[in-house]
Design a protein around this motif. Structure first.
Motif, short mmCIF file in Angstrom:
data_model
loop_
_atom_site.label_atom_id
_atom_site.label_comp_id
_atom_site.label_asym_id
_atom_site.label_seq_id
_atom_site.Cartn_x
_atom_site.Cartn_y
_atom_site.Cartn_z
N GLU A 20 -0.56 5.76 -2.03
CA GLU A 20 -0.12 5.25 -3.32
C GLU A 20 -1.18 5.50 -4.39
N ARG A 21 -0.78 5.31 -5.64
CA ARG A 21 -1.69 5.32 -6.77
C ARG A 21 -2.07 3.88 -7.09
N LEU A 22 -3.38 3.63 -7.16
CA LEU A 22 -3.90 2.30 -7.44
C LEU A 22 -4.87 2.37 -8.62
N LYS A 23 -5.18 1.22 -9.17
CA LYS A 23 -6.21 1.11 -10.18
C LYS A 23 -7.52 0.66 -9.52
N ALA A 124 -16.24 -9.44 -4.85
CA ALA A 124 -15.42 -8.72 -5.83
C ALA A 124 -14.34 -7.91 -5.12
N ILE A 125 -13.17 -7.85 -5.74
CA ILE A 125 -12.08 -6.98 -5.29
C ILE A 125 -11.80 -6.01 -6.44
N LYS A 126 -11.98 -4.74 -6.17
CA LYS A 126 -12.00 -3.74 -7.23
C LYS A 126 -10.69 -2.97 -7.37
N MET A 127 -9.79 -3.07 -6.39
CA MET A 127 -8.55 -2.31 -6.42
C MET A 127 -7.36 -3.21 -6.75
N SER A 128 -6.35 -2.62 -7.39
CA SER A 128 -5.16 -3.39 -7.71
C SER A 128 -3.97 -2.46 -7.87
N ASP A 129 -2.78 -3.04 -7.72
CA ASP A 129 -1.54 -2.34 -8.04
C ASP A 129 -0.83 -3.13 -9.14
#
Length: 374
Positions: A20-23, A124-129
């Motif tokens: 997938e594409r994530l931020k 910290a959590i650096k990725m998101s959808d």
């Protein structure tokens, strides 16, 4: 500004990974952005995919990787700079807790923190959808084209070390070779058994050969893996589907093994490993099992023959010291780590890579994100 990345995401236990594409957020304090060059496919990842080990979902797996530093965040130490090549570490250390101060950084309290929150050691959590956070596995998540990691989760890699070798060195190799270097030490003329000839087991074979083990016995259920083990230094091999491995070990070493490295994590093989030992022998357990699994140890056998069983996480290593030594041994030809590298897969074909792992592929399969150096 957050960047868009391509990553393999686990959204439901037992279901395939979705590319997938994530931020990905910019690196913050003490964090660095790394472009992934290679990522190894390890059985530990498979445990998480199957739900045998727990982690917060959704999740980007992958904990054995290498890459190049793109940028660094504020208030980093200056030890890691843009352009550096690095191997990723799934057990960072703070340098301040009781375990770190006692010389056991692999047991650092940061490991438990990042596992519990599914983030980096600083939580910290650096990725998101579009729906929210996407968690990190072991603070690494290298089944992606870019990652943000804590600066203490890397060790620099010389330019002449291939990306695939750097990747597997950060998990499989340091675990197997480290179990010999840091737990056994020298074993010249002593019988050593390695059970489970995957990436970790093959690395243990190489390490035991360097340490002088003889005889050096490899045990597995796959003849192709056993043939590779023999090429890398095993003096004897046992297919445990075709013969009783305990009887075979005593047939080679009359009194039994001084050391057995168990790289599988199964109750049955750990029990067999205990039976292979000579008096005062030691089982070194390096393979992770499913959560909650146990194995039986005969009490009188343990006491009367003074046998031992010890765990070795991450080769009981100090990565900042052990990895440079491993790279030097590779350069000198004494650790032929290229032999451990198996088939290469594009990130989009990651399900095929896990299929190969589950079916017993020889060597370590490698994920190479699109655009990474070949």
């Amino acid at each position: 500004m957050p960047r868009t990345i391509t990553a393999a995401v686990l959204r439901e236990i037992g279901q395939p990974l979705h590319v997938e594409r994530l931020k990905l957020a910019d690196p913050g304090d003490e964090e660095i952005l790394v472009e992934i060059e290679a990522a190894g496919v390890c059985h530990s990842d498979l445990h998480y995919l199957r739900g045998e080990l727990a982690a917060p979902l959704p999740l980007v797996p992958g904990h054995e990787g290498s890459g190049r530093v793109v940028s660094v965040g504020p208030r980093t130490s200056g030890a890691i700079r843009p352009g550096d090549r690095v191997a990723l570490l799934w057990r960072p250390n703070c340098g301040r807790c009781a375990q770190c101060l006692a010389g056991a950084p692999i047991m650092c309290e940061l490991g438990g923190v990042q596992a519990k929150v599914g983030g980096l050691p600083n939580r910290a959590i650096k990725m998101s959808d579009g729906a929210g956070a996407v968690h990190h596995l072991m603070g690494v998540s290298c089944f992606s084209d870019h990652v943000v990691v804590h600066e203490r989760s890397v060790v620099t890699v010389p330019e002449d070390i291939p990306a695939e070798v750097a990747a597997i060195a950060g998990c499989a190799v340091i675990t197997g070779v480290g179990a010999v270097r840091n737990v056994i030490g020298t074993c010249v003329g002593e019988p050593v058994v390695v059970m489970g000839i995957g990436g970790v087991g093959l690395a243990a074979i190489m390490g035991a050969k360097l340490a002088g083990a003889h005889p050096l016995i490899a045990v597995d259920i796959d003849n192709s893996k056993l043939a590779l083990a023999r090429r890398l230094g095993a003096t004897h091999t046992v297919n445990s589907r075709e013969a009783d491995p305990v009887a075979e070990v005593f047939g080679v070493a009359d009194s039994g093994a001084a050391w057995v490295i168990e790289a599988i994590g199964h109750p049955q093989t750990l029990s067999a490993a205990m039976r292979m030992l000579r008096p005062r022998g030691t089982v070194i357990a390096v393979g992770l099992g499913a959560g909650g699994q146990t194995f039986e140890v005969p009490i009188n056998e343990l006491v009367q023959r003074q046998k031992r069983v010890v765990g070795s996480l991450y080769g009981s290593s100090i990565p900042a010291l052990d990895l440079p030594a491993i790279f030097d041994l590779y350069r000198s030809g004494r650790l032929p780590l290229d032999e451990l590298v198996g088939e290469r897969f594009a990130l989009e074909d990651i399900s095929d890579a896990f299929g190969a792992l589950a079916s017993g592929a020889v060597g370590r399969s490698i994920i190479v994100p699109e655009g990474a150096p070949s």
